[in-house]
Structures are given as structure tokens and as C-alpha cells.
Motif scaffolding. Structure first.
Motif, PDB file in Angstrom:
ATOM      1  N   LEU A 170       0.813  -1.218   0.000  1.00  0.00           N
ATOM      2  CA  LEU A 170       0.000   0.000   0.000  1.00  0.00           C
ATOM      3  C   LEU A 170       0.845   1.265   0.000  1.00  0.00           C
ATOM      4  O   LEU A 170       0.314   2.357  -0.236  1.00  0.00           O
ATOM      5  CB  LEU A 170      -0.894   0.033   1.241  1.00  0.00           C
ATOM      6  N   ALA A 171       2.128   1.156   0.307  1.00  0.00           N
ATOM      7  CA  ALA A 171       2.955   2.339   0.504  1.00  0.00           C
ATOM      8  C   ALA A 171       2.882   3.333  -0.654  1.00  0.00           C
ATOM      9  O   ALA A 171       2.665   4.533  -0.432  1.00  0.00           O
ATOM     10  CB  ALA A 171       4.399   1.931   0.787  1.00  0.00           C
ATOM     11  N   PRO A 172       3.030   2.917  -1.911  1.00  0.00           N
ATOM     12  CA  PRO A 172       2.943   3.899  -3.003  1.00  0.00           C
ATOM     13  C   PRO A 172       1.581   4.592  -3.067  1.00  0.00           C
ATOM     14  O   PRO A 172       1.510   5.804  -3.320  1.00  0.00           O
ATOM     15  CB  PRO A 172       3.190   3.046  -4.257  1.00  0.00           C
ATOM     16  N   LEU A 173       0.512   3.840  -2.807  1.00  0.00           N
ATOM     17  CA  LEU A 173      -0.817   4.438  -2.837  1.00  0.00           C
ATOM     18  C   LEU A 173      -0.980   5.441  -1.701  1.00  0.00           C
ATOM     19  O   LEU A 173      -1.520   6.540  -1.896  1.00  0.00           O
ATOM     20  CB  LEU A 173      -1.888   3.353  -2.750  1.00  0.00           C
ATOM     21  N   LEU A 174      -0.506   5.072  -0.505  1.00  0.00           N
ATOM     22  CA  LEU A 174      -0.615   6.002   0.622  1.00  0.00           C
ATOM     23  C   LEU A 174       0.218   7.257   0.379  1.00  0.00           C
ATOM     24  O   LEU A 174      -0.173   8.358   0.777  1.00  0.00           O
ATOM     25  CB  LEU A 174      -0.183   5.313   1.912  1.00  0.00           C
ATOM     26  N   GLN A 175       1.358   7.106  -0.265  1.00  0.00           N
ATOM     27  CA  GLN A 175       2.156   8.284  -0.608  1.00  0.00           C
ATOM     28  C   GLN A 175       1.381   9.200  -1.549  1.00  0.00           C
ATOM     29  O   GLN A 175       1.399  10.424  -1.410  1.00  0.00           O
ATOM     30  CB  GLN A 175       3.474   7.853  -1.250  1.00  0.00           C
ATOM     31  N   GLU A 176       0.670   8.611  -2.485  1.00  0.00           N
ATOM     32  CA  GLU A 176      -0.155   9.397  -3.408  1.00  0.00           C
ATOM     33  C   GLU A 176      -1.288  10.096  -2.661  1.00  0.00           C
ATOM     34  O   GLU A 176      -1.577  11.275  -2.910  1.00  0.00           O
ATOM     35  CB  GLU A 176      -0.726   8.486  -4.491  1.00  0.00           C
ATOM     36  N   VAL A 177      -1.927   9.370  -1.741  1.00  0.00           N
ATOM     37  CA  VAL A 177      -3.019   9.953  -0.958  1.00  0.00           C
ATOM     38  C   VAL A 177      -2.514  11.132  -0.130  1.00  0.00           C
ATOM     39  O   VAL A 177      -3.138  12.209  -0.105  1.00  0.00           O
ATOM     40  CB  VAL A 177      -3.646   8.888  -0.041  1.00  0.00           C
ATOM     41  N   ASP A 198     -26.550   2.126  -3.717  1.00  0.00           N
ATOM     42  CA  ASP A 198     -26.622   0.797  -3.125  1.00  0.00           C
ATOM     43  C   ASP A 198     -25.224   0.276  -2.799  1.00  0.00           C
ATOM     44  O   ASP A 198     -24.242   0.626  -3.473  1.00  0.00           O
ATOM     45  CB  ASP A 198     -27.312  -0.181  -4.079  1.00  0.00           C
ATOM     46  N   LEU A 199     -25.143  -0.558  -1.778  1.00  0.00           N
ATOM     47  CA  LEU A 199     -23.879  -1.215  -1.452  1.00  0.00           C
ATOM     48  C   LEU A 199     -23.489  -2.128  -2.606  1.00  0.00           C
ATOM     49  O   LEU A 199     -24.283  -2.965  -3.046  1.00  0.00           O
ATOM     50  CB  LEU A 199     -24.029  -2.034  -0.173  1.00  0.00           C
ATOM     51  N   PRO A 200     -22.263  -1.993  -3.132  1.00  0.00           N
ATOM     52  CA  PRO A 200     -21.848  -2.827  -4.269  1.00  0.00           C
ATOM     53  C   PRO A 200     -21.868  -4.315  -3.926  1.00  0.00           C
ATOM     54  O   PRO A 200     -21.611  -4.708  -2.785  1.00  0.00           O
ATOM     55  CB  PRO A 200     -20.422  -2.355  -4.554  1.00  0.00           C
ATOM     56  N   GLU A 201     -22.158  -5.135  -4.921  1.00  0.00           N
ATOM     57  CA  GLU A 201     -22.157  -6.583  -4.736  1.00  0.00           C
ATOM     58  C   GLU A 201     -20.742  -7.143  -4.735  1.00  0.00           C
ATOM     59  O   GLU A 201     -20.421  -8.044  -3.967  1.00  0.00           O
ATOM     60  CB  GLU A 201     -22.966  -7.258  -5.854  1.00  0.00           C
ATOM     61  N   GLN A 202     -19.878  -6.603  -5.576  1.00  0.00           N
ATOM     62  CA  GLN A 202     -18.543  -7.167  -5.764  1.00  0.00           C
ATOM     63  C   GLN A 202     -17.485  -6.328  -5.066  1.00  0.00           C
ATOM     64  O   GLN A 202     -17.634  -5.112  -4.911  1.00  0.00           O
ATOM     65  CB  GLN A 202     -18.226  -7.252  -7.264  1.00  0.00           C
ATOM     66  N   PRO A 203     -16.397  -6.970  -4.613  1.00  0.00           N
ATOM     67  CA  PRO A 203     -15.303  -6.217  -3.987  1.00  0.00           C
ATOM     68  C   PRO A 203     -14.550  -5.373  -5.011  1.00  0.00           C
ATOM     69  O   PRO A 203     -14.664  -5.597  -6.222  1.00  0.00           O
ATOM     70  CB  PRO A 203     -14.409  -7.314  -3.411  1.00  0.00           C
ATOM     71  N   THR A 204     -13.788  -4.392  -4.488  1.00  0.00           N
ATOM     72  CA  THR A 204     -12.951  -3.569  -5.352  1.00  0.00           C
ATOM     73  C   THR A 204     -11.644  -3.302  -4.630  1.00  0.00           C
ATOM     74  O   THR A 204     -11.490  -3.615  -3.452  1.00  0.00           O
ATOM     75  CB  THR A 204     -13.668  -2.259  -5.711  1.00  0.00           C
ATOM     76  N   THR A 205     -10.692  -2.721  -5.295  1.00  0.00           N
ATOM     77  CA  THR A 205      -9.361  -2.527  -4.724  1.00  0.00           C
ATOM     78  C   THR A 205      -9.255  -1.185  -4.018  1.00  0.00           C
ATOM     79  O   THR A 205     -10.044  -0.264  -4.255  1.00  0.00           O
ATOM     80  CB  THR A 205      -8.287  -2.579  -5.818  1.00  0.00           C
ATOM     81  N   ALA A 206      -8.233  -1.086  -3.168  1.00  0.00           N
ATOM     82  CA  ALA A 206      -7.981   0.183  -2.488  1.00  0.00           C
ATOM     83  C   ALA A 206      -7.657   1.284  -3.487  1.00  0.00           C
ATOM     84  O   ALA A 206      -8.053   2.446  -3.305  1.00  0.00           O
ATOM     85  CB  ALA A 206      -6.834   0.014  -1.492  1.00  0.00           C
ATOM     86  N   GLN A 207      -6.949   0.940  -4.558  1.00  0.00           N
ATOM     87  CA  GLN A 207      -6.623   1.920  -5.598  1.00  0.00           C
ATOM     88  C   GLN A 207      -7.892   2.470  -6.242  1.00  0.00           C
ATOM     89  O   GLN A 207      -8.039   3.678  -6.459  1.00  0.00           O
ATOM     90  CB  GLN A 207      -5.729   1.275  -6.663  1.00  0.00           C
TER      91      GLN A 207
END
Length: 563
Positions: free
Chosen positions: A77-84, A114-123
Motif C-alpha cells: 500500500l505504501a505507493p498508494l498512501l504516498q499518493e493519498v 446501493d452497497l456494491p455486490e462485488q469487492p474492489t481494490t484500495a486503488q
């Protein structure tokens, strides 16, 4: 002699291990167990081991040695958190109050789904946040956001806030939920006590939460609510367990027209009803003669008298010593509470420290670091003159809280307790006493400068004399006679200033606050209820140019509203 660890601890030797056979116990192995077995098998095969290994200690040691080569989902997650973080800092550093404005209905239609049926990524979640949520967020760190002081932009506090989220400490308990975090919170409470003049015991004498002398909450409302619970127990001991039997016993004295809603609400939440005794004010402070009469007329029917060290509208600091002496002369026992959510600032600098004279004799004091230290939401504290009184509203459970340093015992209405105090800890440590004094002196200078600009403007009138950082003012419609305005002129003035504020809110380029306020000084019409605009000088990014620009903008909107 201090023991020193060896520079390179000895490496543990593993016996050669044979290839492991992966089997399904009773036909089922969950995904984590399967992945673990697969990893062990890979390592064993690579090493060409000859001794058997199961799924116990030997396998744990093998995995520990090999762990650096196994990618962690959190590490990834580090690169994504750096972007955030980078985008979040860019957002706070912008001059825009809003990147985009729209209606509440449009945001409802955009975001209530509505709450989504399928999972998704943190990105993908972050992309959704940055595209659908971020553009509509208010940026209180903008130098054009002048209505409040809650910038949340102190660098050390931001660093501490990010870490606190990742550390996931729970200050309900110390020994296994928050070992170091609890002690850092005790340090914050002690520093705040010292700032307002409450005594503190030596650090070596802090053997439990009972010596800390206060609690932290998530806002002034929570702190004031606990103060009213303490006042209730002081007035009628045992009410916590026995319940309220005589609601008329719990009257509450407050200044008329300038009090904060949380005090009234807190009394109701505590089961005491809303038996308010409102006392007239003089320049937004208690009329002491009226205060004395109110306390005397309600002898035996009061649980607390509340004074404001910086009210929520003009930040006027009451004459705390005089309030204390006036009340105590009539009733030596009634609980005295000071709301210093804004007034804590006065403790930072010798230029205003005298305003808090007498606060150290009040039974309880509320302060809000997130209002005055530029720390992110939400950190407030309730401080008590006698630390032992917190026992009157304490709770116990052998489930998690029965130990010396468990803040869960002394923090009503909270179970899980987030480590928000680390932000205040970081800000106070990074500023130090000299930094706090400079911070406040600069705010006072900005407030004085803005007040002078208002006074020099032919179409504006200032309503309050600033004690701290707030300047309330009104646009004067043509024909309004300051000091002798008629009721019709007051109504017209309020209508125009409300129109100005609506335009400010709709356009989102600038932000000034608005509320109702009695005209105590009589600048428009004595005691008339006004709807002024309010400037706040807390944000260090506000420059002289910004002050000129916002007043020019207000004047233009006022001129358009009166054509």
C-alpha cells in the motif's frame, strides 16, 4: 554499565528439511492456511531440506527468517498512501475553499447508492474518493476560509495523526490496548492543566488515571457533557446510580445570547432537563449584579454556573475572577464551569494571559486543542480542579478496563477511544512555549489589523472589541443610522447581511461565519438581535491582501443587495 545489544545477533541454524506434503484436513483448508503451507513447501524445496517440519514452531521460525521475501499486502500500500498524502497536502495547501460547488440534492443523488455486490481494490476506492468526494470537500486551511480557526494544518500534528491511524491504539485500556499512547495522553492533559493554571502532581506520583486530572474527548460538546454530569453528581450525589428524582434541583445559569448549545444539550442528556437561568450580559460578559441576583433567587435549585473564556460567537473572555467571587459570595458550593474551548489561546502569550485570571479556581474547564492549535479533528479535553471528582462518573468492567491507567474508567459515553490526543501532543511539543506565544501574538496582530480595516470602511461597522481572534461586523445598508437605528433599519440590515452570507456560501470563494448576536455595545441599536459576519484570524496563511480582498468582496455583495 548499560547493556548493549550485539551489532549482528547470531543467525539461527536450521536443519535440512525435506519437502512438505500439503494435505487437506477433513477435506478443507482455508485460503490463508493453504498459502502458508505453499510458502513453507517452496522454502523447503529450495533449501533441499531432509528433516520433517509440521505447522508448529519450526515452521514459524522458518517463515520468520523468510518473511522479507514474502510481500505484505500492507507494505504494497505504501505507493498508494504516498499518493493519498501528497494529494491531501496539495488540497490543504490550495487557496480554494471549494474546488467545486453544487447543491445538497445533487450530492445526495451522486453519493447515496446501493452497497456494491462485488469487492474492489484500495486503488479504485481512492480514485473514487478523489473524483467524487474530494472536489466538494471544504478546505479549512485555505487563507480565504476565515469563519473558523480549525485549519488542521500543523505539520507535526499531521504526521502524528497519520501515524495514530496506522498504530490503531485504543485508550480505553493501557496495558494491552495502548501502552505508550496512554502515557502520551496523560502528558497532554498535564500540559493543558499547567497552561490554565491548575496544579499538577509530580510525574512520578501519577500512578493511575485518577492523578491525571482530566480526560480527552472528541469535541467541546463531549467535554461539556461530562462537566454537566460532574455538576449533577456534585449537586445531588448518587444521581448516576439512583437517577434524577427532582428535576427542579438541576438549574443551570448561563449568559443570555452568547452561550454554546452544548451546555444546554448536555444538561438534557444527563437527564436533568433544560432548566436554564439566562442572565443578561454587558459587552458579552455577565452583568455581575444580575448574576448575583440570579444565583440568590435560585438558591438550592442550581447545579452549575457556566462562564465563557471566549464565547462561541465573539470570543469575548468573561471576567472570570469576578464571576467566581460573585457566585461564591452567594453560593459557596455550586459547581463553576468555564468553557475555554477558544480561551485556551489566551494562555499562550503574556499579552492575554491576564484574561484567564481566576480560571484556576473553577471546578472544571473545557479546552479544545483542535480549535486553537491547528491540529486535525477532533481533540478536546475536560480538566478538573480536583482530579478525584472523576470517580463520581466512573464506570468499571473486568472485561477490559479494570486497571490503573485505563481511561475507559473515567471517560463517560466512550468505549473504544481513538488516539486523537497524539495530534495535540505533537503540536504542543513541536511549538514549545515560545512557539505558542509567537503563534498567538501573530493571531492577535491579524485580528487587530482586520478590526482597523473594518473601522476605516464607510459601509461597515464592527460589533465587538476583540479579546482574541474574532471580529464580528456588519455591512451597513444606505440610510442605516449606527447607534440609533430603528427596528425597521435593523431588520433591513439583517436581511442584507444574510443575503451576503448566502452568496458567500453559494459561490464558495470566501467563507465568513454568521450567527445571531445581541448588540450589547449598541453600535446599531442597543440589545437588538443582529446577524453579523465573523472573521477569524487564526489561520497563519491569511495575509493583509486577503483581508482587503474579502472586505472588498463583502462590500460588492452588499452594494448589489441594496440596489
Amino acid at each position: 554499565m548499560r547493556h548493549r545489544s550485539p551489532a549482528h545477533p547470531p543467525t539461527k541454524a536450521y536443519a535440512p528439511l525435506p519437502k512438505i506434503w500439503l494435505t487437506h484436513a477433513e477435506g478443507h483448508v482455508d485460503q490463508d492456511t493453504h498459502a502458508r503451507h505453499k510458502t513453507i513447501a517452496t522454502v523447503v524445496a529450495r533449501r533441499g531440506c531432509s528433516s520433517p517440519v509440521g505447522d508448529g514452531d519450526d515452521a514459524d521460525e522458518l517463515l520468520e527468517e523468510e518473511m522479507p521475501s514474502i510481500p505484505s499486502p500492507l507494505t504494497e500500500l505504501a505507493p498508494l498512501l504516498q499518493e493519498v498524502i501528497a494529494q491531501g497536502l496539495s488540497f490543504k495547501d490550495s487557496e480554494d475553499v471549494f474546488a467545486r460547488r453544487t447543491t445538497s440534492q445533487a450530492l445526495r443523488d451522486l453519493l447515496l447508492e446501493d452497497l456494491p455486490e462485488q469487492p474492489t481494490t484500495a486503488q479504485e476506492i481512492w480514485q473514487d474518493i478523489s473524483q467524487r468526494l474530494l472536489p466538494y470537500c471544504v478546505n479549512m486551511s485555505s487563507p480565504r476560509f476565515m469563519g473558523f480557526g480549525d485549519t488542521g494544518a500543523d505539520p507535526a500534528a499531521l504526521v502524528a495523526g497519520v501515524f495514530a491511524v496506522l498504530a490503531q491504539q485504543n485508550l480505553i485500556n493501557q496495558s494491552f490496548c495502548s501502552p505508550s499512547g496512554t502515557m502520551a495522553e496523560v502528558a497532554v492533559i498535564r500540559w493543558l492543566r499547567e497552561l490554565i493554571g491548575y496544579p499538577t502532581v509530580a510525574a512520578c506520583e501519577v500512578t493511575s488515571v485518577w492523578e491525571a486530572g482530566g480526560i480527552t474527548t472528541y469535541g467541546g460538546t463531549g467535554s461539556n457533557a461530562t462537566a454537566m454530569m460532574l455538576a449533577r453528581e456534585h449537586a445531588v450525589p448518587g444521581t448516576l446510580t439512583d437517577g434524577v428524582r427532582d428535576p427542579d434541583r438541576f438549574g443551570l445559569v448561563v449568559p443570555r445570547g452568547v452561550g454554546h448549545y452544548s451546555v444546554k444539550s448536555a444538561a438534557a442528556w444527563a437527564g436533568c432537563g433544560t432548566h436554564l437561568v439566562e442572565v443578561d450580559t454587558d459587552h458579552y460578559r455577565y452583568d455581575l449584579t444580575a448574576l448575583s441576583r440570579a444565583v440568590k433567587d435560585n438558591t438550592g435549585r442550581l447545579m452549575a454556573v457556566v462562564a465563557y473564556a471566549g464565547d462561541s460567537r465573539t470570543q469575548t473572555v468573561d471576567h472570570l475572577r469576578a464571576v467566581h467571587d460573585t457566585v461564591r459570595a452567594v453560593d459557596p458550593q455550586v459547581w463553576l464551569h468555564a468553557d475555554a474551548c477558544w480561551g485556551l489561546m489566551a494562555a499562550f502569550t503574556p499579552r492575554r494571559r491576564h484574561l484567564l485570571d481566576g480560571i484556576e479556581d473553577f471546578d472544571s474547564v473545557t479546552v479544545d486543542p483542535h480549535k486553537v492549535l491547528n491540529v486535525p479533528y477532533g481533540t478536546s479535553a475536560l480538566l478538573v480542579r480536583d482530579p478525584a471528582v472523576l470517580r463520581t462518573v466512573s464506570s468499571y468492567s473486568d472485561l477490559i478496563m479494570q486497571e490503573d491507567y485505563a481511561f475507559g474508567q473515567v471517560t463517560p459515553q466512550l468505549g473504544t477511544k481513538e488516539w486523537t490526543s497524539l495530534r495535540a501532543w505533537a503540536a504542543l511539543r513541536s511549538q514549545g512555549r515560545t512557539g505558542l506565544a509567537q503563534l498567538m501574538d501573530e493571531r492577535l496582530d491579524r485580528a487587530r489589523e482586520f478590526a482597523a480595516l473594518v473601522d476605516a470602511h464607510p459601509h461597515l461597522v464592527r460589533i465587538n472589541d476583540p479579546d482574541l481572534c474574532a471580529v464580528a461586523f456588519c455591512y451597513l445598508p444606505p440610510g442605516t443610522r449606527p447607534g440609533t437605528a430603528t427596528t425597521t433599519e435593523v431588520a433591513r440590515l439583517n436581511e442584507v447581511n444574510r443575503t451576503i452570507h448566502r452568496r458567500l456560501m453559494d459561490e464558495g470563494r470566501w467563507h465568513l461565519h454568521q450567527f445571531t448576536l445581541p448588540d450589547d455595545p449598541g453600535h446599531i441599536q442597543h440589545k437588538a438581535v443582529l446577524a453579523p459576519l465573523r472573521f477569524m484570524s487564526i489561520n497563519p496563511r491569511i495575509t493583509t491582501a486577503h483581508m482587503h480582498d474579502v472586505l472588498d468582496y463583502v462590500t460588492r455583495l452588499g452594494n448589489e443587495a441594496t440596489r
